[in-house]
Scaffold this active site. Structure first.
Site, PDB file in Angstrom:
ATOM      1  N   GLU A  91     113.921  38.332 -73.746  1.00 30.33           N
ATOM      2  CA  GLU A  91     113.467  37.138 -74.115  1.00 30.33           C
ATOM      3  C   GLU A  91     114.177  36.338 -75.390  1.00 30.33           C
ATOM      4  O   GLU A  91     114.883  37.062 -76.150  1.00 30.33           O
ATOM      5  CB  GLU A  91     111.966  37.329 -74.770  1.00 30.33           C
ATOM      6  CG  GLU A  91     111.003  37.973 -73.889  1.00 30.33           C
ATOM      7  CD  GLU A  91     109.697  37.911 -74.175  1.00 30.33           C
ATOM      8  OE1 GLU A  91     108.701  38.076 -73.700  1.00 30.33           O
ATOM      9  OE2 GLU A  91     109.326  38.482 -75.616  1.00 30.33           O
ATOM     10  N   CYS A 104     116.605  31.582 -81.522  1.00 32.45           N
ATOM     11  CA  CYS A 104     116.392  32.940 -81.935  1.00 32.45           C
ATOM     12  C   CYS A 104     116.775  33.691 -80.631  1.00 32.45           C
ATOM     13  O   CYS A 104     116.130  33.764 -79.706  1.00 32.45           O
ATOM     14  CB  CYS A 104     114.900  33.336 -82.289  1.00 32.45           C
ATOM     15  SG  CYS A 104     114.599  35.023 -82.740  1.00 32.45           S
ATOM     16  N   CYS A 111     114.924  47.758 -78.285  1.00 29.32           N
ATOM     17  CA  CYS A 111     115.386  48.405 -79.700  1.00 29.32           C
ATOM     18  C   CYS A 111     115.024  49.869 -79.918  1.00 29.32           C
ATOM     19  O   CYS A 111     113.985  50.159 -79.490  1.00 29.32           O
ATOM     20  CB  CYS A 111     114.941  47.411 -80.717  1.00 29.32           C
ATOM     21  SG  CYS A 111     115.692  47.735 -82.238  1.00 29.32           S
ATOM     22  N   CYS A 115     110.596  49.872 -85.592  1.00 29.31           N
ATOM     23  CA  CYS A 115     110.099  49.320 -86.801  1.00 29.31           C
ATOM     24  C   CYS A 115     108.567  49.165 -86.379  1.00 29.31           C
ATOM     25  O   CYS A 115     108.417  48.754 -85.387  1.00 29.31           O
ATOM     26  CB  CYS A 115     110.411  47.849 -87.237  1.00 29.31           C
ATOM     27  SG  CYS A 115     112.379  48.118 -87.634  1.00 29.31           S
ATOM     28  N   CYS A 118     106.945  46.214 -85.150  1.00 32.21           N
ATOM     29  CA  CYS A 118     107.579  45.202 -84.237  1.00 32.21           C
ATOM     30  C   CYS A 118     107.321  45.424 -82.621  1.00 32.21           C
ATOM     31  O   CYS A 118     107.452  46.814 -82.234  1.00 32.21           O
ATOM     32  CB  CYS A 118     109.071  45.230 -84.398  1.00 32.21           C
ATOM     33  SG  CYS A 118     110.082  44.366 -83.071  1.00 32.21           S
ATOM     34  N   GLU A 159     118.848  45.359 -82.515  1.00 33.33           N
ATOM     35  CA  GLU A 159     119.465  45.490 -83.887  1.00 33.33           C
ATOM     36  C   GLU A 159     121.109  44.968 -83.683  1.00 33.33           C
ATOM     37  O   GLU A 159     121.765  45.911 -82.911  1.00 33.33           O
ATOM     38  CB  GLU A 159     119.525  46.907 -84.244  1.00 33.33           C
ATOM     39  CG  GLU A 159     120.571  47.256 -85.489  1.00 33.33           C
ATOM     40  CD  GLU A 159     120.468  46.265 -86.696  1.00 33.33           C
ATOM     41  OE1 GLU A 159     119.258  46.151 -87.269  1.00 33.33           O
ATOM     42  OE2 GLU A 159     121.463  45.550 -86.796  1.00 33.33           O
ATOM     43  N   SER A 190     120.971  39.090 -88.320  1.00 31.61           N
ATOM     44  CA  SER A 190     119.950  39.811 -88.995  1.00 31.61           C
ATOM     45  C   SER A 190     119.932  41.241 -88.771  1.00 31.61           C
ATOM     46  O   SER A 190     119.769  41.862 -87.626  1.00 31.61           O
ATOM     47  CB  SER A 190     118.773  39.099 -88.896  1.00 31.61           C
ATOM     48  OG  SER A 190     117.561  39.693 -89.358  1.00 31.61           O
ATOM     49  N   SER A 213     116.629  42.780 -93.403  1.00 33.32           N
ATOM     50  CA  SER A 213     115.417  43.034 -93.374  1.00 33.32           C
ATOM     51  C   SER A 213     114.856  44.073 -94.220  1.00 33.32           C
ATOM     52  O   SER A 213     115.115  45.313 -93.817  1.00 33.32           O
ATOM     53  CB  SER A 213     114.773  43.484 -92.037  1.00 33.32           C
ATOM     54  OG  SER A 213     113.646  42.844 -91.539  1.00 33.32           O
ATOM     55  N   LEU A 214     114.030  43.787 -95.250  1.00 32.50           N
ATOM     56  CA  LEU A 214     113.888  44.991 -96.388  1.00 32.50           C
ATOM     57  C   LEU A 214     112.359  45.625 -96.201  1.00 32.50           C
ATOM     58  O   LEU A 214     112.083  46.526 -95.754  1.00 32.50           O
ATOM     59  CB  LEU A 214     114.024  44.167 -97.732  1.00 32.50           C
ATOM     60  CG  LEU A 214     115.268  44.059 -98.494  1.00 32.50           C
ATOM     61  CD1 LEU A 214     114.946  43.804 -99.982  1.00 32.50           C
ATOM     62  CD2 LEU A 214     116.098  45.498 -98.540  1.00 32.50           C
ATOM     63  N   ASN A 289     103.643  39.284 -88.156  1.00 29.57           N
ATOM     64  CA  ASN A 289     103.073  38.810 -86.889  1.00 29.57           C
ATOM     65  C   ASN A 289     102.767  40.174 -85.969  1.00 29.57           C
ATOM     66  O   ASN A 289     103.725  40.528 -85.460  1.00 29.57           O
ATOM     67  CB  ASN A 289     103.915  38.045 -86.274  1.00 29.57           C
ATOM     68  CG  ASN A 289     104.352  36.826 -86.605  1.00 29.57           C
ATOM     69  OD1 ASN A 289     103.444  35.924 -87.225  1.00 29.57           O
ATOM     70  ND2 ASN A 289     105.408  36.630 -87.291  1.00 29.57           N
ATOM     71  N   CYS A 331     108.060  36.211 -84.946  1.00 30.30           N
ATOM     72  CA  CYS A 331     108.928  37.098 -85.463  1.00 30.30           C
ATOM     73  C   CYS A 331     108.392  38.610 -85.191  1.00 30.30           C
ATOM     74  O   CYS A 331     107.175  38.653 -85.622  1.00 30.30           O
ATOM     75  CB  CYS A 331     109.374  36.918 -86.787  1.00 30.30           C
ATOM     76  SG  CYS A 331     110.542  38.104 -87.299  1.00 30.30           S
TER      77      CYS A 331
HETATM   78  S1  SF4 Z   1     112.292  44.504 -86.344  1.00 30.39           S
HETATM   79 FE1  SF4 Z   1     114.410  44.592 -85.329  1.00 30.39          FE
HETATM   80  S2  SF4 Z   1     115.538  46.394 -85.515  1.00 30.39           S
HETATM   81 FE2  SF4 Z   1     113.274  46.803 -85.953  1.00 30.39          FE
HETATM   82  S3  SF4 Z   1     112.409  47.455 -83.993  1.00 30.39           S
HETATM   83 FE3  SF4 Z   1     112.002  45.263 -84.085  1.00 30.39          FE
HETATM   84  S4  SF4 Z   1     114.078  44.516 -83.047  1.00 30.39           S
HETATM   85 FE4  SF4 Z   1     114.363  46.275 -83.651  1.00 30.39          FE
END
Ligand code: SF4
Length: 357
Positions: A91, A104, A111, A115, A118, A159, A190, A213-214, A289, A331
């Site tokens: 996407e 984007c 990935c 995270c 996500c 990533e 990023s 991304s912290l 989100n 995001c």
């Molecule tokens: S936030 Fe980025 S690095 Fe983390 S799982 Fe999602 S796509 Fe991967």
């Protein structure tokens, strides 16, 4: 057949040299491919018919099939779902904000980093995208966008620093003055904090912007939402970020996904200031989100309080609007249903995680 979007200007020159064609042909074709964004070799009317046929035999110009396109009636954010030649899906999102138009784009199918907030992380890692596939996302979006892009961000699926070579190669193709001619300063990579990739960007003095991304200001909390933090601890990440600035003199953007009751307290804000204050940076606060009730977005008042708490202490703070929330394009919400393929990828013993790279 090869994807012509994978080729740099030099590689195209080599192709024409080996085909016994004059060097200027490479330039003509390169401009047709990237500047004029032709989608069919028949459009290259400055070439002979025979050469057009040869190119069509040797290369593809487009490899994506658009499966879905959805535009938010609220803010015009547009989410695109494409199928790649091997059947996998990715996407990309076009975001409008004032005069800004942000593309984007994705760097991997899925990935590996998982995270917790996500959607892409739930897909697992299926494969890396090629430079041509990364560039094609931009060409496809340019065709549809209401205005030309002002920013390109590697914040879609994947990533980017775990697909370093192809991402940098694509970014260079996008920036090439003879081609897409997009400003290097407006391309942002990023990362979730892949330290070797950050160091490599610094050593190579890559001209693109870096965002990290912290999402938490202490190690324990960060590990809870970002398993990658176990491999690359926060203290080392901040050290690498500081060294990056020392070497490149480029200001980093730290992204901070704000989650209600998890990382939005006054103490979290103080810690965030403490760990970032020595690094010239911008902090981008992103209210989470997620459709997972465990990760709910803080109230606007809470976001404002957090912003206020860090505002006077660091270089710049912004809060990202929740663009595309209504169409699941915001995001952290990108998810292409590749599950069946993932199972078969695992069965075939393909690599599914960055830990094994
Ligand atoms: S936030 Fe980025 S690095 Fe983390 S799982 Fe999602 S796509 Fe991967």
């Amino acid at each position: 057949m090869k994807n012509i979007l994978n080729l740099s200007a030099e590689e195209l020159e080599t192709y024409f040299k080996e085909s016994g064609e004059p060097k200027y042909r490479a330039r003509q074709v390169y401009q047709g491919v990237f500047q004029k964004a032709y989608e069919d070799f028949a459009e290259f009317t400055n070439l002979s018919k025979a050469l057009r046929q040869k190119l069509a035999q040797d290369f593809t110009l487009r490899s994506f099939k658009e499966l879905d396109r959805i535009t938010s009636p609220i803010d015009q954010t547009t989410k695109l779902l494409w199928q790649l030649p091997d059947g996998l899906k990715i996407e990309g999102v076009i975001i409008y904000e004032g005069k800004r138009v942000t593309f984007c784009i994705s760097s991997q199918v899925g990935c590996a980093l998982d995270c917790k907030f996500c959607a892409t992380g739930k897909m697992g890692w299926l494969r890396d995208l090629t430079a041509g596939e990364i560039v094609e996302q931009v060409l496809q979006m340019k065709k549809l966008a209401l205005r030309p892009p002002t920013n390109i961000v590697f914040m879609g699926m994947g990533e980017p620093l775990l697909n370093y070579d192809e991402v940098m190669r694509a970014a260079e193709i996008l920036a090439d003055e003879e081609g897409v001619n997009f400003s290097r300063k407006k391309i942002t990579v990023s990362t979730s904090g892949i330290i070797p990739g950050i160091r490599r960007m610094a050593e190579e003095n890559q001209p693109f912007k870096l965002a990290v991304s912290l999402n938490a200001s202490d190690q324990n909390k960060r590990e809870r939402v970002m398993p990658v933090a176990r491999k690359y601890p926060l203290s080392e990440l901040m050290k690498a970020a500081g060294e990056y600035y020392q070497k490149t003199r480029k200001r980093i953007t730290f992204e901070y996904v704000l989650i209600a009751g998890f990382n939005d307290s006054a103490e979290d804000a103080r810690n965030l200031v403490k760990i970032t204050r020595r690094i010239p940076c911008k902090i981008n606060i992103i209210p989470v989100n997620s459709e997972d009730p465990e990760f709910s977005a803080p109230s606007p008042e809470s976001v404002a309080r957090f912003e206020q708490a860090v505002q006077n202490s660091v270089y710049a703070v912004t809060v990202r609007n929740r663009k595309g929330w209504d169409i699941r394009a915001a995001c952290g919400m990108l998810y292409a249903s590749n599950e069946k393929t993932r199972v078969s990828a695992k069965r075939k013993g393909r690599q599914t995680g960055c830990e094994t790279r």
